[in-house]
Structure formats: C-alpha cells, structure tokens
Design an enzyme around this catalytic site. Sequence first.
Site, PDB file in Angstrom:
ATOM      1  CG  ASP A  70      -1.971  -1.132   1.317  1.00 18.67           C
ATOM      2  OD1 ASP A  70      -2.194  -1.674  -0.140  1.00 18.67           O
ATOM      3  OD2 ASP A  70      -2.378  -1.397   2.226  1.00 18.67           O
ATOM      4  CG  ASP A  97     -13.354  -3.817  -3.086  1.00 21.38           C
ATOM      5  OD1 ASP A  97     -12.297  -4.648  -3.412  1.00 21.38           O
ATOM      6  OD2 ASP A  97     -13.105  -2.748  -2.828  1.00 21.38           O
TER       7      ASP A  97
END
Lengths: 200, 265
Positions: free
Chosen positions: B11, B130
Amino acid sequence: MIAIVNYGMGNLRSVQKAFEHVGAKAVIVDRPEDIDAADRVVLPGVGAFGDAMSNLKTARLITPIVRAISEGRPFLGICLGLQLMFAESEEMGQHRGLDILPGKVKRFPEGQRVPQIGWNEVRIQREIALLEGVPDGSYFYFVHSFFVASERDEDVVGVTDYGIDYVSIAGNDRAFGVQFHPEKSQDAGLKILKNFAEKV
Amino acid sequence: MLARRIIPCLDVKNGRNVRGVRFSADKDAGDPIALARRYDAEGADELVFYDITASAEKRDIVGKLVRRVSEEVFIPFTVGGGVRTYQDIRIIIEGGAEKASINSAAVHTPEIITQGAESFGSQAIVGSIDAIRRPNSNQIEDVRWEVVINGGRTYTGRDALEWAEELVDRGAGELVLNSIDADGTKDGYDIELNRMVAERVDVPIVASGGAGGPEDMYAVLSEGKASAALAASIFHYNQYSIAEVKTYLAERGVPVRPKIEIDLT
C-alpha cells in the site's frame, strides 16, 4: 549496439531497462536504417499477430529484420516476437509471419485458462549459448493465448507444459525466440538477456 | 506446469509505504522500492502496488513510482487504486507495469475495461471486485455476494458473480476478488466466493482479503481454485516469509516457483 524494435506493439521500456541492469546498452528503434546499423536485434511485442505484421510492413521493417537474421546477426524474439518468426498464424484468420522458421502459431486447446498468465517451467532440449548458466527446469513468466508449433525438431530448444507440451524456446544458428518475458523473469530471464548481449 | 502465484501487496501513498515496517537497519522502511526488492529476493512471483494518494499530483506520483519499480525489479507488477481513465492506465502500462487494476471506475463506467483491453490487451487489464456476503433468503447457507465500491462504503446492488462475468466479457484478463468480510480478519480467504467465480469464468483468479498464514493460501489455491493468493500484513509484519509459504504449499503438492540461484556476474 542492441536494437529493440518498436513497431507499436506493447511497452518496450522494461526490456531496455533489463538489458541496462545486466550492463548492456540497448536502444529502442523504429526506422529500417537503425536495424541495419544494429549488431543485435530484439523483437519484443504483445498483442495481435495480424496487427503486428501490418505494423512491421507499414514501417518497412520486415526486410531489415530478415536481413539481420540472414547475415547472422544475433536475433531474439520475445513473446509475440517469437510467434512472428514462424510462417503463419491462425489468430483471428490466417496471417503470414516473417517465415524464418517453419511452423504455425496455434491457440491453446479448450480446457485451460487462456491466456496462460504466470510462471512456468522450461525443459531445455538443447544447450545453446543463450541458455548458458540457466538451469534446466527454470521458471519464466508467461502471458499468452497462442503457442508455436514448430515443424522441425531441430528448431525446438525449450518445451513447457500447459495442458499440452508446447515450444517455449525456438530457433537455430543465432536467431532464437522465447515465448516468455525474460525482462520479467527475475534472474533466469536476466541471465538470458546477458547471454544474448555477450555470448550469442 | 504453471505455478500458483504468491503476491505481496504494497500500500503506497505519495510514493511511500503506508505501512512502514523496519525490516533492516540500513534500509528505508518507507521506500516501496526497497520493500519491493526485498519481496523479489524472497521469491515473490508478482507485486501489487495499491496507491491511495488522493492529491492532484496522483498521476505524476504513480507514474514516477512505476518507472522506478521497472528499473529495479524484474518481476511482473500490477498497479491499482483510483485507476479511472484511459490516461491512468496508459501511464501505468507505458511506465513498465504489466497490469492496471480497475475497481470502482469499472462499476461507474464499464467501457473503461473494454477500452483498456482494446488498447493494451486483456492481459494488461485486471478487474478488481470488492465483494460482501449477503443473505439470499432465510436459509443460512443461501448467500450471494454483492459488489461494493469506494473501499466498501457504497453498495451497488450488483451480484458479484454476474459482475465477474461481465468484466471478463468486456476484456478483463484476470480478476482480483477481495472479500470485504474477510479483509483484515486473518481468518482466511472467502473460499466459496473464489471457487464460485473460478468455475464461472476462464481467466485466472487472484484471491485477496483474509490471509492469516500459509494454510489459508493452501485452502484458496486448492479448494478455492484461485490461481494466485495476495496478502499484505502477514508479509509486511514478518509473520511469514514468502519462502515459508512456498515450502508449505510445495509439501502439499501445490505447484510453486522454486527459488534458484543464478550467477549474473
């Protein structure tokens, strides 16, 4: 000088950077005279066979590429570049290739996920300078939906299993092609590029 | 035989690791390139950079990161996080990444998948989903998965399995399935979600969300039929090394890429 042929088929920067990493200078070229001037020629590429041949033709690059190979200057086809070395492809209709090696480009049969994406093993069939120091059974990074079916056994240098055994390294003399991406295959791939720059 | 892939996810924000972990006294823990090199050396098969920069300079920051990675790490990598337009994809692919991963933007504008696949090839376009479990009836085992976007904040009403199929029809060459239920729990991937989608589409599935250890990766790569397992924290915080995960998988018959020593000098 190593010339990386740019004919609008995919990103070439990674190939250039990988050569730099192993201490070889490679330039990205798109003019016929640049290929004529090169000591070594690399033909990378990702995309459709038909588009690739028509781009090469429009840019007048077919003759200088074939000339480089016939003069015995080291040549390396990568991914689509390997497939283009063959006589013809059945990808979306029939297309003529560079016709350096006899054989055909075919689609993987049903039953496997296509494209093949990921690391697969290459079983070396023949020792060549390009593969010096690369252990048999090394893994390389592949991304493709089509494979080459070589007509001559002597052109088969490496074989890979994806549901079927297919040719993953082909060629002879000083002109070879690899179905995988050496520039994305960590040390095994970098070794091949280094060998190409120094030993072929 | 094609190896199953182990993919660490980094990330990043403003060109720095979000989770900066000290992994060596002499290395900059915040530098994504240093972390990428570490994962590469440990045997990662691929890397995912998930960029959460939210400034006007996002595109330049991502472009710079991609170019730096491609100069120093010679394994495939994917960039995701706020990829919305053709121009975003172009910067990622032309900078030297293999794939651009598209999530919310595909729900808003599905044409972005088609356009990306036509311009750069299906192999360069990853459809990222997602998904969250929803009851389908009052039967406890009767569930469906709904697509959520904006980091799980917005429910779309879309069925994840149908959406997976549409993404592939539009040209996505790979799907990442991120289970919102499992994400961050370390209780394991959503095996059923992965298996259902893998049986429905022909492209490779990358499982994401829930990795707590090698046994979870084994489950999703065998029973879950995923082609790759993605994880962030277990690798970041040194709970497991990639080599440990691969040894565990190999002992159980899952094909993985072994580490080999090659002399590059």
